[in-house]
Write an enzyme that holds these catalytic residues in place. Structure first.
Site, PDB file in Angstrom:
ATOM      1  N   HIS A   1       0.860  -1.190   0.000  1.00 36.65           N
ATOM      2  CA  HIS A   1       0.000   0.000   0.000  1.00 36.65           C
ATOM      3  C   HIS A   1       0.894   1.237   0.000  1.00 36.65           C
ATOM      4  O   HIS A   1       1.956   1.241   0.600  1.00 36.65           O
ATOM      5  CB  HIS A   1      -0.899   0.013   1.245  1.00 36.65           C
ATOM      6  CG  HIS A   1      -2.082   0.904   1.115  1.00 36.65           C
ATOM      7  ND1 HIS A   1      -2.022   2.243   1.349  1.00 36.65           N
ATOM      8  CD2 HIS A   1      -3.356   0.637   0.723  1.00 36.65           C
ATOM      9  CE1 HIS A   1      -3.210   2.783   1.139  1.00 36.65           C
ATOM     10  NE2 HIS A   1      -4.046   1.835   0.754  1.00 36.65           N
TER      11      HIS A   1
ATOM     12  N   ASP B   1      -7.896  -5.479  -0.128  1.00 34.49           N
ATOM     13  CA  ASP B   1      -8.298  -6.315  -1.275  1.00 34.49           C
ATOM     14  C   ASP B   1      -7.893  -7.765  -1.129  1.00 34.49           C
ATOM     15  O   ASP B   1      -8.270  -8.596  -1.952  1.00 34.49           O
ATOM     16  CB  ASP B   1      -7.675  -5.735  -2.553  1.00 34.49           C
ATOM     17  CG  ASP B   1      -8.252  -4.361  -2.862  1.00 34.49           C
ATOM     18  OD1 ASP B   1      -7.478  -3.400  -2.981  1.00 34.49           O
ATOM     19  OD2 ASP B   1      -9.493  -4.252  -2.926  1.00 34.49           O
TER      20      ASP B   1
END
Ligand code: SDX
Length: 429
Positions: free
Chosen positions: A306, A364
């Protein structure tokens, strides 16, 4: 407290830049006058060190794995709140009273239908069109139907457009799914809550009554909460940039949907499940870990890493818990994909490469397993992300329009092309 400044001096040129502090998080160096004072730009492709705006909506501490919406921790909102309550919070800045919540639910519920012409819009697509392609088209097409809420200078029209977007996204998403699988559209029902209404519009068929499973509806609602907003991510920045030109809200949200579709962003939930399917069994995991670490191999562990979180994504933890709840409710034991996911996570979190680069599972990583168990095909995963993120996009869009500092976004560049040269006609062959 006196304003703090920073002095930037290069080749005899200097600029005094104001340091600004927020409520929490890093200070910013206001470079608005940099070009005027030094004839230089800053350079930050990917905007790793650039704040594009002031905002009061969401705060992320990537090192600590903290996510707050209007100051409330995501863990508490996901545990105790419902999605429309979080929508109200993101839009208005405070949690609603019982009366405000009842009124907000009523207003959203009574905007869930779309213009009947929209159903004919779908028939222009092939049945096997990716639902995200359909959503890009249909949400943008809403601009053609709701002229009475496209004047962005009118706060009332902005709020009507905001409610319409939040209310109609589940209906359009369900229509995209039904069209994709060749089943008839199912109209919303006003006596169902937001998540139950969506599940029914997706999975009900005219031949029999559809009874919503409250455990699955609660899980769906929580998944919407986890995806609602996330500071200035790529798709939110897209919506802000589109909105900065004065484009109408439906067009701006369609732009956000297009950006979210990318596998590096919202498309990662679909890509992560496809990756788990490709890995297949735990004995294949080392091969994929090696590929993820290989600089010459474009493969990345989808659902890992991320830009901001250099710790565990707090949403991923809640999503993992929801995955177990949903699989448990559905009596799915020993899901091979879950087994691969958990083993992949265990190995990655002990691997030097992932530790050194601070790569952790993001939202996700587990969402795909949950959505698949709920009955959605992988092609619908990013549509569900877009459905939930619509409130975040809309809240950020409203904040941008109301921000006196905001103007049309127009970045500059470092030009590395040809210097001026004269045109010479190519000799005739
Ligand atoms: C979302 O921004 C948001 O808030 C997004 C989001 C939201 O709610 O809006 O949180 C939703 O988009 C989550 C992220 C979903 N995407 C993925 O899961 C795709 C896989 N992840 C990567 O593509 C990547 O981690 C990004 C895109 C998420 C972040 O990219 P960055 O910040 O630009 O980091 P990077 O690509 O520069 O990577 C840093 C290093 C690189 O190695 P070096 O070049 O430094 O040697 O880490 C490596 C990368 O190669 N790396 C990975 C990796 N992610 C980064 N290596 C293997 N597998 C990965 N998943």
């Amino acid at each position: 407290m006196p304003a703090k400044n920073a002095l930037v001096a290069v080749d005899g040129q200097s600029a005094e830049l104001r340091l600004r502090s927020g409520t929490m998080g890093p200070d910013v160096l206001d470079i608005g006058l940099l070009y005027k004072q030094t004839r230089m730009f800053t350079y930050d492709p990917g905007f790793t060190s650039t704040a594009s705006c002031e905002s009061k909506i969401t705060y992320i501490d990537g090192d600590e794995g903290v996510l707050l919406h209007r100051g409330y921790p995501i863990e508490q909102l996901a545990e105790h709140g419902d999605f429309l309550e979080v929508c109200y919070l993101l839009l208005y800045g405070e949690l609603p009273t019982a009366a405000q919540k009842k009124d907000f639910d009523y207003r959203v519920t009574h905007h869930t239908m779309v213009h009947e012409q929209m159903s004919r819009f779908f028939t222009g697509f092939r049945r096997d069109a990716h639902p995200m392609a359909v959503m890009c088209g249909c949400v943008g097409a809403l601009s053609a139907f709701y002229h009475d809420s496209t004047d962005i200078t009118d706060p009332h029209q902005r709020m009507v457009a905001s409610l319409r977007m939040i209310a109609k996204m589940p209906t359009l998403a369900a229509m995209a799914y039904k069209y994709h699988i060749g089943q008839p559209f199912v109209y919303p029902k006003n006596d169902l809550d937001y998540a139950s209404n969506f599940l029914r519009m997706c999975f009900a068929v005219p031949c029999e009554e559809y009874v919503v499973n409250p455990v699955l509806a609660r899980a769906m609602d929580r998944i919407f909460i986890l995806h609602a907003d996330h500071e200035q991510n790529a798709s939110t920045s897209t919506v802000r940039l589109a909105g900065s030109s004065g484009a109408n809200p439906f067009a701006c949200i369609a732009a956000g949907i297009a950006c979210l579709w990318g596998p590096a962003h919202g498309g990662a939930n679909e890509a992560a499940l496809n990756m788990l399917n490709e890995i297949g069994t735990v004995d294949h995991i080392p091969e994929y870990i090696a590929r993820a670490k290989d600089k010459n191999d474009p493969f990345r562990l989808m659902g890992f890493g991320h830009r901001v979180y250099k710790n565990y994504d707090p949403r991923a933890k809640i999503m993992q818990k929801t995955t177990h709840e949903v699989l448990g409710e559905l009596g799915i034991k020993d899901d091979p994909l879950l087994e691969v996911a958990m083993e992949l996570e265990r190995i990655a979190l002990t691997d030097e490469y992932f530790i050194e680069k601070k790569l952790y599972p993001n939202i996700d990583f587990y969402s795909g397993i949950t959505l698949k168990a709920l009955g959605f095909p992988t092609t619908m995963f990013t549509v569900l992300f877009a459905l939930a993120r619509t409130v975040g996009w809309i809240a950020q869009w409203n904040e941008m329009i109301e921000d006196p500092e905001q103007r049309i976004g127009r970045p500059r560049q470092l030009y590395v092309g040809e210097p001026r040269r004269e045109y010479v006609r190519a000799p005739h062959r």
